[in-house]
Motif scaffolding. Sequence first.
Motif, PDB file in Angstrom:
ATOM      1  N   TYR A   1       0.617  -1.351   0.500  1.00 48.78           N
ATOM      2  CA  TYR A   1      -0.147   0.069   0.462  1.00 48.78           C
ATOM      3  C   TYR A   1       1.037   1.746  -0.044  1.00 48.78           C
ATOM      4  CZ  TYR A   1      -3.688  -3.095   1.786  1.00 48.78           C
ATOM      5  OH  TYR A   1      -5.218  -3.964   1.013  1.00 48.78           O
TER       6      TYR A   1
ATOM      7  N   ARG B   1      -4.517   5.605   2.451  1.00 46.90           N
ATOM      8  CA  ARG B   1      -3.535   5.049   2.351  1.00 46.90           C
ATOM      9  C   ARG B   1      -4.176   3.765   0.922  1.00 46.90           C
ATOM     10  NH1 ARG B   1      -0.884   1.570   6.600  1.00 46.90           N
ATOM     11  NH2 ARG B   1      -0.313   4.240   7.612  1.00 46.90           N
ATOM     12  N   GLU B   2      -4.199   3.586   0.463  1.00 46.39           N
ATOM     13  CA  GLU B   2      -4.472   3.300  -0.953  1.00 46.39           C
ATOM     14  C   GLU B   2      -3.105   1.838  -1.756  1.00 46.39           C
ATOM     15  OE1 GLU B   2      -4.062   5.396  -4.415  1.00 46.39           O
ATOM     16  OE2 GLU B   2      -1.921   5.241  -4.792  1.00 46.39           O
ATOM     17  N   ARG B   3      -4.839   0.757  -2.172  1.00 43.70           N
ATOM     18  CA  ARG B   3      -3.480  -0.454  -2.141  1.00 43.70           C
ATOM     19  C   ARG B   3      -2.917  -1.006  -3.377  1.00 43.70           C
ATOM     20  NH1 ARG B   3      -4.558  -4.542  -5.318  1.00 43.70           N
ATOM     21  NH2 ARG B   3      -6.094  -3.766  -6.513  1.00 43.70           N
TER      22      ARG B   3
END
Length: 115
Positions: free
Chosen positions: A37, A45-47
């Motif tokens: 991430y 927060r992003e994958r």
Amino acid sequence: QVQLVESGGGLVQAGGSLRLSCAASGSLFSASAMGWYRQAPGSQRERVADIGSGGSTNYADSAKGRFTVSRDNAKNTVYLQMNSLKPEDTAVYYCNLRFRNLVLWGQGTLVTVSS
């Protein structure tokens, strides 16, 4: 107790490459799904990518064609190979372990891509 330690971040010019590593302690690694991430300043927060215990992979659209996630169960380590880096890839990158109800995060490693 399982711990995750990321490494490999740094400063790179746009178009360059970096390989991030995440080493896990303990005995759960091979049975766990692992993910990468990222979190840019002021953003959620992003994958980025993940890899199942059997090796199946999934990528965010932003990572497809440029990033590759892999794992080495003998070394209890998951990798993220990042190529053709862009300034918008600048973020703190975190690895993530998921095993049944257990979810763990590493401390993060900073990737800065200069234009």
